[in-house]
Design a protein around this motif. Structure first.
Motif, PDB file in Angstrom:
ATOM      1  N   LEU A   8      -7.453   1.563  -8.378  1.00 43.54           N
ATOM      2  CA  LEU A   8      -7.619   1.699  -9.823  1.00 43.54           C
ATOM      3  C   LEU A   8      -6.494   0.978 -10.556  1.00 43.54           C
ATOM      4  O   LEU A   8      -5.323   1.125 -10.222  1.00 43.54           O
ATOM      5  CB  LEU A   8      -7.618   3.168 -10.226  1.00 43.54           C
ATOM      6  N   VAL A   9      -6.873   0.224 -11.564  1.00 47.83           N
ATOM      7  CA  VAL A   9      -5.919  -0.508 -12.387  1.00 47.83           C
ATOM      8  C   VAL A   9      -6.188  -0.174 -13.850  1.00 47.83           C
ATOM      9  O   VAL A   9      -7.340  -0.178 -14.301  1.00 47.83           O
ATOM     10  CB  VAL A   9      -6.038  -2.031 -12.181  1.00 47.83           C
ATOM     11  N   LYS A  10      -5.110   0.122 -14.580  1.00 49.00           N
ATOM     12  CA  LYS A  10      -5.202   0.267 -16.032  1.00 49.00           C
ATOM     13  C   LYS A  10      -3.990  -0.376 -16.665  1.00 49.00           C
ATOM     14  O   LYS A  10      -2.851  -0.050 -16.328  1.00 49.00           O
ATOM     15  CB  LYS A  10      -5.273   1.742 -16.442  1.00 49.00           C
ATOM     16  N   ARG A  11      -4.244  -1.308 -17.583  1.00 43.82           N
ATOM     17  CA  ARG A  11      -3.169  -2.009 -18.281  1.00 43.82           C
ATOM     18  C   ARG A  11      -3.233  -1.690 -19.762  1.00 43.82           C
ATOM     19  O   ARG A  11      -4.312  -1.579 -20.346  1.00 43.82           O
ATOM     20  CB  ARG A  11      -3.286  -3.519 -18.090  1.00 43.82           C
ATOM     21  N   ARG A  42       2.057   3.721  -9.075  1.00 48.79           N
ATOM     22  CA  ARG A  42       1.693   3.620  -7.658  1.00 48.79           C
ATOM     23  C   ARG A  42       1.997   4.916  -6.931  1.00 48.79           C
ATOM     24  O   ARG A  42       2.997   5.574  -7.210  1.00 48.79           O
ATOM     25  CB  ARG A  42       2.490   2.516  -6.962  1.00 48.79           C
ATOM     26  N   ILE A  43       1.157   5.261  -5.984  1.00 49.56           N
ATOM     27  CA  ILE A  43       1.454   6.375  -5.098  1.00 49.56           C
ATOM     28  C   ILE A  43       2.340   5.846  -3.976  1.00 49.56           C
ATOM     29  O   ILE A  43       1.936   4.987  -3.198  1.00 49.56           O
ATOM     30  CB  ILE A  43       0.165   7.007  -4.542  1.00 49.56           C
ATOM     31  N   ILE A  44       3.564   6.380  -3.905  1.00 47.08           N
ATOM     32  CA  ILE A  44       4.515   5.882  -2.907  1.00 47.08           C
ATOM     33  C   ILE A  44       4.495   6.712  -1.631  1.00 47.08           C
ATOM     34  O   ILE A  44       4.999   6.268  -0.600  1.00 47.08           O
ATOM     35  CB  ILE A  44       5.948   5.814  -3.473  1.00 47.08           C
ATOM     36  N   ALA A  45       3.947   7.930  -1.676  1.00 48.14           N
ATOM     37  CA  ALA A  45       3.870   8.764  -0.475  1.00 48.14           C
ATOM     38  C   ALA A  45       2.877   9.888  -0.705  1.00 48.14           C
ATOM     39  O   ALA A  45       2.709  10.369  -1.820  1.00 48.14           O
ATOM     40  CB  ALA A  45       5.239   9.352  -0.123  1.00 48.14           C
ATOM     41  N   GLN A  99       0.835  -1.189   0.000  1.00 52.43           N
ATOM     42  CA  GLN A  99       0.000   0.000   0.000  1.00 52.43           C
ATOM     43  C   GLN A  99       0.877   1.250   0.000  1.00 52.43           C
ATOM     44  O   GLN A  99       2.012   1.238   0.450  1.00 52.43           O
ATOM     45  CB  GLN A  99      -0.893   0.013   1.246  1.00 52.43           C
ATOM     46  N   PRO A 100       0.342   2.371  -0.557  1.00 52.21           N
ATOM     47  CA  PRO A 100       1.116   3.611  -0.518  1.00 52.21           C
ATOM     48  C   PRO A 100       1.417   4.036   0.903  1.00 52.21           C
ATOM     49  O   PRO A 100       0.601   3.850   1.802  1.00 52.21           O
ATOM     50  CB  PRO A 100       0.203   4.626  -1.223  1.00 52.21           C
ATOM     51  N   THR A 108      -1.416   1.944 -14.272  1.00 52.71           N
ATOM     52  CA  THR A 108      -1.960   2.332 -12.968  1.00 52.71           C
ATOM     53  C   THR A 108      -2.127   1.056 -12.156  1.00 52.71           C
ATOM     54  O   THR A 108      -2.868   0.153 -12.554  1.00 52.71           O
ATOM     55  CB  THR A 108      -3.316   3.049 -13.115  1.00 52.71           C
ATOM     56  N   ASP A 109      -1.436   0.987 -11.033  1.00 55.71           N
ATOM     57  CA  ASP A 109      -1.276  -0.272 -10.314  1.00 55.71           C
ATOM     58  C   ASP A 109      -1.959  -0.201  -8.946  1.00 55.71           C
ATOM     59  O   ASP A 109      -1.349   0.177  -7.949  1.00 55.71           O
ATOM     60  CB  ASP A 109       0.223  -0.560 -10.151  1.00 55.71           C
ATOM     61  N   LYS A 110      -3.255  -0.520  -8.910  1.00 59.38           N
ATOM     62  CA  LYS A 110      -4.042  -0.521  -7.663  1.00 59.38           C
ATOM     63  C   LYS A 110      -3.896   0.809  -6.929  1.00 59.38           C
ATOM     64  O   LYS A 110      -3.618   0.861  -5.733  1.00 59.38           O
ATOM     65  CB  LYS A 110      -3.639  -1.695  -6.775  1.00 59.38           C
ATOM     66  N   LEU A 111      -4.121   1.872  -7.657  1.00 54.97           N
ATOM     67  CA  LEU A 111      -3.903   3.217  -7.138  1.00 54.97           C
ATOM     68  C   LEU A 111      -5.110   3.683  -6.330  1.00 54.97           C
ATOM     69  O   LEU A 111      -6.250   3.604  -6.788  1.00 54.97           O
ATOM     70  CB  LEU A 111      -3.649   4.180  -8.302  1.00 54.97           C
TER      71      LEU A 111
END
Length: 276
Positions: A29-32, A243-246, A8-9, A39-42
């Motif tokens: 949110l996922v976009k491939r 991914r949102i890292i922070a 998780q972020p 977008t990886d489970k954002l």
């Protein structure tokens, strides 16, 4: 390559406090695009009235995120809620009707129309009368008043109203685009690199305009200009490989070692981040 795990972020402590429910809420949110996970489970919350910036290196997924939120790309998975209502499957125009507007990375106005006609069309489109019933000015004083009020609010001069939109300087076209987005009376405004292509003076004037709109709508700001981001944002989320890292306040993000390693250090060498 984009990460494929499920971590998780990491949210930096603090941020803009609010007891309100999010104005816009994205969950997983996922976009491939083929093998590429853009977008990886954002997950992200945009709170009412805040300016929330999303930053990251080229290819991080920022434009994809804007498209997913605006409805111009469908998500492969995840959920999106606007003021508590699920809009995941709504078309883009229905999201606008529900209260979500956007500006574009490339200025998107009717360039062969006058500034006034651009504004009148936008006001009329959101007034319930549609675009097919153009009526005499005497019968549409309310539309003209609303169009002129938008122009004034967005810093467009009265003498510019009769000019064709394509004769305006780039920064003034950006102001017009803001006015068109505000015609929908949105609760959420997506700003996709609004400073793109601007010089320092134009950037400063547009930042002043965004600052003047603070609180009118929740704003999600995607922008490469770090000076503008750190000046305007209540909170900043850092996007890397989808991914949102922070997430945290500008001060927290500025001083976060992991963020510097992933993005800011590469973008700005190792110099301290300075805001004005």
């Amino acid at each position: 390559m984009p990460g494929t795990g499920t971590a998780q972020p990491r949210h930096v402590a603090g941020g803009r406090p609010s007891s309100d429910a999010p104005a816009l809420q994205a969950r997983a949110l996922v976009k491939r695009f083929g093998a590429l996970v853009a977008t990886d489970k954002l997950s992200l919350d945009l709170m009412p009235g805040e300016i929330h910036a999303v930053i990251g290196p080229n290819g991080a997924g920022k434009s994809t995120l804007i498209h997913l939120l605006a409805g111009t790309l469908p998500a492969d998975a995840g959920q999106l809620r606007l003021n508590g209502t699920d809009i995941t499957r709504l078309a883009a125009h229905r999201r606008v009707a529900a209260g979500l507007s956007r500006s574009y990375q490339i200025t998107n106005v009717f360039k062969r129309f006058t500034v006034r006609d651009n504004l009148l069309l936008a006001v009329q489109a959101h007034d319930g009368g549609g675009l097919g019933y153009w009526r005499p000015r005497a019968a549409q004083r309310g539309l003209y008043d609303a169009a002129h009020a938008l122009a004034q609010e967005c810093g467009l001069e009265a003498e510019q109203l009769a000019r064709r939109a394509d004769t305006l300087p780039h920064g003034e076209q950006r102001k017009l685009e803001f006015a068109l987005a505000l015609a929908a009376r949105p609760s959420v405004l997506l700003l996709d690199e609004p400073m793109a292509g601007m010089g320092p003076d134009e950037t400063a004037r547009l930042a002043d305009l965004i600052e003047s709109m603070r609180g009118r709508a929740a704003m999600l700001l995607v922008e490469h200009d770090m000076e503008a981001v750190f000046r305007l944002a209540d909170r900043i989320s850092v996007l890397v490989y989808g991914r949102i890292i922070a997430t945290g306040t500008p001060e927290q993000i500025r001083n976060d070692a992991a963020v510097r390693q992933a993005y800011l250090g590469d973008e700005m060498d190792t110099r301290p981040l300075v805001t004005t």
